[in-house]
Each structure stands twice: as C-alpha cells, then as structure tokens.
Design an enzyme around this catalytic site. Structure first.
Site, PDB file in Angstrom:
ATOM      1  N   PRO A  99       1.254  -1.355   0.335  1.00 46.74           N
ATOM      2  CA  PRO A  99       0.586   0.179   0.466  1.00 46.74           C
ATOM      3  C   PRO A  99       0.761   1.138   0.256  1.00 46.74           C
ATOM      4  O   PRO A  99       1.671   1.179   0.411  1.00 46.74           O
ATOM      5  CB  PRO A  99      -0.184   0.556   0.967  1.00 46.74           C
ATOM      6  CG  PRO A  99      -0.152  -1.556   1.952  1.00 46.74           C
ATOM      7  CD  PRO A  99       0.594  -2.536   1.337  1.00 46.74           C
ATOM      8  N   LYS A 100       0.267   2.136  -0.620  1.00 46.75           N
ATOM      9  CA  LYS A 100       0.852   3.408  -0.693  1.00 46.75           C
ATOM     10  C   LYS A 100       0.606   4.765  -0.046  1.00 46.75           C
ATOM     11  O   LYS A 100      -0.556   4.811   0.429  1.00 46.75           O
ATOM     12  CB  LYS A 100       0.786   4.570  -1.903  1.00 46.75           C
ATOM     13  CG  LYS A 100       1.648   5.433  -1.968  1.00 46.75           C
ATOM     14  CD  LYS A 100       1.297   6.177  -3.450  1.00 46.75           C
ATOM     15  CE  LYS A 100       2.965   7.695  -3.130  1.00 46.75           C
ATOM     16  NZ  LYS A 100       2.057   8.318  -2.320  1.00 46.75           N
ATOM     17  N   TRP A 101       1.068   4.746   1.250  1.00 48.46           N
ATOM     18  CA  TRP A 101       0.899   5.530   2.628  1.00 48.46           C
ATOM     19  C   TRP A 101       1.227   6.475   2.253  1.00 48.46           C
ATOM     20  O   TRP A 101       2.279   7.618   1.563  1.00 48.46           O
ATOM     21  CB  TRP A 101       1.498   4.876   3.927  1.00 48.46           C
ATOM     22  CG  TRP A 101       1.483   3.698   4.301  1.00 48.46           C
ATOM     23  CD1 TRP A 101       2.147   2.259   3.809  1.00 48.46           C
ATOM     24  CD2 TRP A 101       0.098   2.945   5.133  1.00 48.46           C
ATOM     25  NE1 TRP A 101       1.658   0.760   4.600  1.00 48.46           N
ATOM     26  CE2 TRP A 101       0.707   1.658   5.122  1.00 48.46           C
ATOM     27  CE3 TRP A 101      -1.083   3.329   5.677  1.00 48.46           C
ATOM     28  CZ2 TRP A 101      -0.492   0.766   5.832  1.00 48.46           C
ATOM     29  CZ3 TRP A 101      -1.478   2.042   6.977  1.00 48.46           C
ATOM     30  CH2 TRP A 101      -1.607   1.617   6.489  1.00 48.46           C
ATOM     31  N   ASP A 119      -2.987   6.150  -0.352  1.00 52.25           N
ATOM     32  CA  ASP A 119      -2.750   6.897  -1.739  1.00 52.25           C
ATOM     33  C   ASP A 119      -2.613   6.527  -2.898  1.00 52.25           C
ATOM     34  O   ASP A 119      -2.898   6.832  -4.008  1.00 52.25           O
ATOM     35  CB  ASP A 119      -1.536   8.149  -1.090  1.00 52.25           C
ATOM     36  CG  ASP A 119      -1.146   8.950  -2.326  1.00 52.25           C
ATOM     37  OD1 ASP A 119      -2.758   9.323  -3.147  1.00 52.25           O
ATOM     38  OD2 ASP A 119      -0.578   9.239  -2.776  1.00 52.25           O
TER      39      ASP A 119
END
Length: 353
Positions: free
Chosen positions: A34-36, A187
């Site tokens: 996941p894109k934090w 994101d």
C-alpha cells in the site's frame, strides 16, 4: 550518530505509472505494498540518539516527540528504516488516515507540538531496512531487505504505534488494495523490484495513484514568491447550505502562464465602490508564523476543471492539477456533494497489527 551508511541519506523514490504492473513485467519480479499518505521519514537510531529525517531539508524530530520515544522503545538499538509518519482518526472499526491532523503537527511553537503529540499522536509505518547494527543493507536486494525487516520487527508489541506494512507478490491482490484501501485514506499502491538495491534519490520504484476530475470555482489567487505573476489559484466549492468554502489550490504554472493569468483574472478582482482593489485577505500559515499567505480575492464567477486524488472533509488532500476552464458551467453547480469520494474502509483492516 554512528551508523554503517553515509548520512544524510535521501529516500528512494518512485515514478508514476498508469496501472498496477504485472508481477513479471520486470526481471526478478515485483513486490507490491500500500502507498501510505503521510510524511516520508527515514528513522535513524543509534542507542538513545534518534533522528526522524525527512525527504526535505527540515528534520521531523522536534515535531513528533512521541514517535521518537516509540522508536527508542520498540525498534532495534542501531538501525536505519524507511518509514511513513501517519495520524489516524475515527472510531474503532471506522478509522482512516487524517492528513489534516498530520499536517497541523508541523508547528513552530514547542507548546503546541507537545499538546498535539498527545491529542493527535502519530504512528510509524515501516517498509524498508537500510541498516541494522553494523551492517549496511543498501546493496542487498529488496527481497532480502524485506526479510531482514520482518525479522527485526517480529517481536513488536501488538499495541505499539509502529507497524510493518503488508506486501504481496500478486498483482490482483495489489489491484484489490488499490480500490479498497483508498477508503481508509491511503494513496494507492507501490511496486518494488524484488532484486533491486536501495538507490537513494533514484526513482526505481513504481507508484500507482488515484486520480479523479471535478469542477471548482476560482475564489482568489496568491502572488508568486518571485513577486511576478500568479503563484497559485484558490478554489471553492458550495456546501449543501450554499456556503462557498475554500477547498485547496492549483500551483503548477509556467512562468509565462503566471504572468498571463494576472491579466486574464483582472476583470474578476473584487473592487470597492471607488474602483480600488479590495485589500488582500490573509491567512497566516500554521507552518511558519512569519509566512505571509495573503491572497487577492476574486468574484466567484469562473469555473475550472481539475484533476485530484482525494477530497478529505472539505479540502483536496494535495494540490490539484489544472485541466481546463469550463465556461459552460455555472459556479453554483460546483458542489461538495458532487465530488467523487472513495467508499469508507477501516484503517485497522489495512494494518497488520
């Protein structure tokens, strides 16, 4: 601080791609995570000496004392770890990342920093290991760095404000994350070559981010920091009770376009009964009490179409991208209720623990 890598170290970066790439699209395969959406931070620890190094020139250490203490309590005594600082909000079972609360943590007053560290405590999401003990790991393939990171964090307490990001080698799972996790404030998705070394400052990773379009009303502009032309356009949307609220801005213009916009927007500048330009409105920045962010108010008559990633509350999370003017749209039609939002998803279901 004595660590086995050269300091300061610049985070490895990612280049944008249109969609989730196939796992076999690069030699050696890809790992997805996941894109934090927080503050990128390389945590540096040498005993009790801890630094939260930001992607920019300003260290984050003084703004997050609770994170410094968590690092001392939970992470290896000598390490360099690539992380994201985040703040979560909401009731248990309906939590999400809170970008607004996170951004407010950068404040010049130490008393305010201390207060917010208790009211909106931040957490760390760990996703890469650069050094451990006396061993530098920059030249170790990501597959090996990830394995070492998992080992280093294996005994992490369940209630620790430090988390190991999840990963997968399945592109279909990554695509599912891309859709579902957005509702928790994430994101997008990042793809990393499994055989890739850690390359500071290089765009060797891939990122897939959410993009939407919408229309908003231009309500003002700020002068560029050079003193010449428009630095940014300020945008508004109407609430259900027809109140026009500020939702963000557009800042990416060429030098030539900045000058053109001054003349283009001149007929919309608010003027008093004597024809004089109304005094510029001012909103002091929370990031620096001395930073003047005054703007020239405009009559809310011009509609612009923009590209954006997420709308959080009444604000676009990041600066939006200008697409085109929309002379065919009435300003009254630009409403918060018409902006697409991601379906809600609990942040707790994203975190491994």
């Amino acid at each position: 601080m004595q660590l086995p890598i050269e300091l300061p170290v610049t985070p490895m970066l990612a280049k944008a791609v249109a969609g989730v790439p196939a796992a076999d699209s690069v030699a050696g395969g890809l790992s997805y995570e996941p894109k934090w959406d927080g503050f990128r931070c390389i945590v540096l620890r040498d005993g009790d000496d801890v630094e939260l190094a930001s992607r920019g020139a300003k260290p984050l250490t003084r703004y997050f004392p609770e994170v410094v203490e968590a690092v001392r309590t939970h992470l290896p005594s000598r390490c360099a770890i690539d992380t994201e600082i985040v703040v979560r909000a909401g009731e248990s079972g309906a939590q999400r990342l809170d970008w607004e609360a996170l951004s407010q943590r950068i404040h010049p007053a130490q008393s305010r920093v201390s207060k917010l560290s208790q009211e909106t405590p931040a957490e760390l999401i760990c996703f890469d290991l650069l050094a451990l003990g006396d061993e530098a790991l920059l030249d170790v393939p990501f597959e090996g760095r990830r394995a070492r990171l998992e080992e280093a964090m294996a005994d992490l307490a369940q209630d620790a404000p430090i988390h190991l990001t999840r990963t997968t080698r399945d592109a279909d799972v990554a695509a599912d994350w891309f859709e579902r996790f957005e509702g928790a404030g994430l994101d997008g998705v990042v793809a990393k070559p499994l055989t890739g070394v850690y390359a500071p400052g290089k765009r060797t990773m891939l990122k897939i981010k959410h993009r939407r379009t919408g229309e908003a009303v231009v309500v003002g502009y700020r002068i560029h920091k050079s003193g010449q032309g428009v630095g940014s356009l300020l945008l508004g949307l109407h609430t259900e009770d027809d109140h026009l609220v500020n939702v963000g801005g557009i800042a990416a213009f060429s030098n030539a376009r900045r000058l053109e916009l001054i003349d283009e927007l001149a007929p919309l500048v608010k003027r008093d009964d004597d024809g004089q330009v109304e005094a510029a409105q001012t909103d002091r920045s929370r990031f620096s009490s001395s930073k003047d962010v005054s703007f020239v108010p405009l009559r809310p008559e011009r509609v612009v179409e923009v590209a954006f990633d997420q709308l959080e509350g009444h604000r676009f999370r990041h600066a939006v991208t200008f697409l085109r003017w929309r002379p065919d749209r009435e300003p009254s039609s630009c409403r918060l209720s018409q902006i697409e939002r991601a379906p809600a998803y609990d942040l707790g279901d994203v975190l491994i623990h």
